[in-house]
Design a protein around this motif. Sequence first.
Motif, PDB file in Angstrom:
ATOM      1  N   GLU A  46     -16.347  10.154 -51.805  1.00 11.96           N
ATOM      2  CA  GLU A  46     -16.476  11.341 -52.644  1.00 11.96           C
ATOM      3  C   GLU A  46     -15.826  12.542 -51.968  1.00 11.96           C
ATOM      4  O   GLU A  46     -15.736  12.625 -50.742  1.00 11.96           O
ATOM      5  CB  GLU A  46     -17.952  11.657 -52.910  1.00 11.96           C
ATOM      6  CG  GLU A  46     -18.766  11.990 -51.681  1.00 11.96           C
ATOM      7  CD  GLU A  46     -20.197  12.409 -51.996  1.00 11.96           C
ATOM      8  OE1 GLU A  46     -20.530  12.594 -53.188  1.00 11.96           O
ATOM      9  OE2 GLU A  46     -20.990  12.568 -51.051  1.00 11.96           O
ATOM     10  N   ALA A  60     -18.272  20.474 -53.023  1.00 10.63           N
ATOM     11  CA  ALA A  60     -19.207  19.685 -53.803  1.00 10.63           C
ATOM     12  C   ALA A  60     -20.543  20.430 -53.836  1.00 10.63           C
ATOM     13  O   ALA A  60     -20.914  21.099 -52.869  1.00 10.63           O
ATOM     14  CB  ALA A  60     -19.389  18.309 -53.184  1.00 10.63           C
ATOM     15  N   ASP A  61     -21.253  20.300 -54.942  1.00 12.00           N
ATOM     16  CA  ASP A  61     -22.529  21.009 -55.081  1.00 12.00           C
ATOM     17  C   ASP A  61     -23.498  20.649 -53.955  1.00 12.00           C
ATOM     18  O   ASP A  61     -24.274  21.494 -53.509  1.00 12.00           O
ATOM     19  CB  ASP A  61     -23.162  20.676 -56.430  1.00 12.00           C
ATOM     20  CG  ASP A  61     -22.448  21.338 -57.597  1.00 12.00           C
ATOM     21  OD1 ASP A  61     -22.655  20.899 -58.735  1.00 12.00           O
ATOM     22  OD2 ASP A  61     -21.675  22.295 -57.356  1.00 12.00           O
ATOM     23  N   SER A  62     -23.426  19.419 -53.486  1.00 11.15           N
ATOM     24  CA  SER A  62     -24.376  18.947 -52.481  1.00 11.15           C
ATOM     25  C   SER A  62     -24.198  19.612 -51.117  1.00 11.15           C
ATOM     26  O   SER A  62     -25.104  19.540 -50.283  1.00 11.15           O
ATOM     27  CB  SER A  62     -24.267  17.430 -52.325  1.00 11.15           C
ATOM     28  OG  SER A  62     -22.954  17.075 -51.946  1.00 11.15           O
ATOM     29  N   VAL A  63     -23.058  20.253 -50.884  1.00 12.48           N
ATOM     30  CA  VAL A  63     -22.807  20.854 -49.568  1.00 12.48           C
ATOM     31  C   VAL A  63     -22.591  22.360 -49.633  1.00 12.48           C
ATOM     32  O   VAL A  63     -22.439  23.005 -48.586  1.00 12.48           O
ATOM     33  CB  VAL A  63     -21.605  20.185 -48.863  1.00 12.48           C
ATOM     34  CG1 VAL A  63     -21.790  18.669 -48.798  1.00 12.48           C
ATOM     35  CG2 VAL A  63     -20.291  20.550 -49.538  1.00 12.48           C
ATOM     36  N   LYS A  64     -22.585  22.924 -50.820  1.00  8.23           N
ATOM     37  CA  LYS A  64     -22.362  24.370 -50.962  1.00  8.23           C
ATOM     38  C   LYS A  64     -23.400  25.144 -50.159  1.00  8.23           C
ATOM     39  O   LYS A  64     -24.597  24.849 -50.208  1.00  8.23           O
ATOM     40  CB  LYS A  64     -22.437  24.775 -52.430  1.00  8.23           C
ATOM     41  CG  LYS A  64     -21.170  24.530 -53.213  1.00  8.23           C
ATOM     42  CD  LYS A  64     -21.309  24.994 -54.652  1.00  8.23           C
ATOM     43  CE  LYS A  64     -20.043  24.693 -55.441  1.00  8.23           C
ATOM     44  NZ  LYS A  64     -20.189  25.059 -56.870  1.00  8.23           N
ATOM     45  N   ARG A  66     -23.726  25.137 -47.018  1.00 10.17           N
ATOM     46  CA  ARG A  66     -23.991  24.490 -45.721  1.00 10.17           C
ATOM     47  C   ARG A  66     -22.699  24.138 -44.985  1.00 10.17           C
ATOM     48  O   ARG A  66     -22.664  24.179 -43.754  1.00 10.17           O
ATOM     49  CB  ARG A  66     -24.816  23.228 -45.923  1.00 10.17           C
ATOM     50  CG  ARG A  66     -26.154  23.457 -46.580  1.00 10.17           C
ATOM     51  CD  ARG A  66     -27.012  22.193 -46.568  1.00 10.17           C
ATOM     52  NE  ARG A  66     -26.414  21.085 -47.308  1.00 10.17           N
ATOM     53  CZ  ARG A  66     -26.103  19.907 -46.769  1.00 10.17           C
ATOM     54  NH1 ARG A  66     -26.340  19.675 -45.482  1.00 10.17           N
ATOM     55  NH2 ARG A  66     -25.571  18.954 -47.522  1.00 10.17           N
ATOM     56  N   LYS A  86     -28.351  17.111 -43.280  1.00  8.33           N
ATOM     57  CA  LYS A  86     -29.436  16.322 -43.844  1.00  8.33           C
ATOM     58  C   LYS A  86     -29.132  14.830 -43.647  1.00  8.33           C
ATOM     59  O   LYS A  86     -27.954  14.455 -43.544  1.00  8.33           O
ATOM     60  CB  LYS A  86     -29.568  16.612 -45.334  1.00  8.33           C
ATOM     61  CG  LYS A  86     -29.763  18.080 -45.678  1.00  8.33           C
ATOM     62  CD  LYS A  86     -29.777  18.273 -47.191  1.00  8.33           C
ATOM     63  CE  LYS A  86     -29.947  19.740 -47.560  1.00  8.33           C
ATOM     64  NZ  LYS A  86     -29.943  19.924 -49.033  1.00  8.33           N
ATOM     65  N   GLU A  88     -28.927  12.620 -45.778  1.00 11.50           N
ATOM     66  CA  GLU A  88     -28.019  12.180 -46.839  1.00 11.50           C
ATOM     67  C   GLU A  88     -26.562  12.572 -46.589  1.00 11.50           C
ATOM     68  O   GLU A  88     -25.680  12.171 -47.344  1.00 11.50           O
ATOM     69  CB  GLU A  88     -28.474  12.696 -48.209  1.00 11.50           C
ATOM     70  CG  GLU A  88     -28.759  14.175 -48.268  1.00 11.50           C
ATOM     71  CD  GLU A  88     -30.237  14.494 -48.098  1.00 11.50           C
ATOM     72  OE1 GLU A  88     -30.902  13.886 -47.212  1.00 11.50           O
ATOM     73  OE2 GLU A  88     -30.735  15.361 -48.841  1.00 11.50           O
ATOM     74  N   ASP A  89     -26.308  13.358 -45.560  1.00  8.17           N
ATOM     75  CA  ASP A  89     -24.927  13.667 -45.168  1.00  8.17           C
ATOM     76  C   ASP A  89     -24.322  12.559 -44.303  1.00  8.17           C
ATOM     77  O   ASP A  89     -23.128  12.605 -43.981  1.00  8.17           O
ATOM     78  CB  ASP A  89     -24.866  14.984 -44.393  1.00  8.17           C
ATOM     79  CG  ASP A  89     -25.252  16.189 -45.236  1.00  8.17           C
ATOM     80  OD1 ASP A  89     -25.990  17.050 -44.722  1.00  8.17           O
ATOM     81  OD2 ASP A  89     -24.828  16.253 -46.400  1.00  8.17           O
TER      82      ASP A  89
END
Length: 115
Positions: A46, A60-64, A66, A86, A88-89
């Motif tokens: 991804e 990506a929204d998941s890392v904005k 950070r 996290k 999940e990273d």
Amino acid sequence: QVQLVESGGGLVQPGGSLRLSCAASGIIFSIYTMAWYRQAPGKQRELVAAITSRGSTNYADSVKGRFTISRDNAKKTVYLEMNSLKPEDTAVYYCNRYPVQNSYWGQGTQVTVSS
């Protein structure tokens, strides 16, 4: 021959930080949008973040909030500063152009977030 070499991965505790680097050769680096991608076990690769030749960024929204992508055109290097990591990273992180050029994939660098 284009070569992209990622480095800087490792094992870090949740909440920790890492800085990834990707050194490019054999490419007119400064004119291309570059990006970081990741692939977690059992998941598709991804897009994580991208940066244009002029320095505009997208995440990506998941890392904005950070992660921060940056580039040094003189060094032909793109960076990914990762904070507040996290579990999940956890993934293998790769750099490439955006859109990807399949022949450019390097070996990636493993990031593991675990206590």
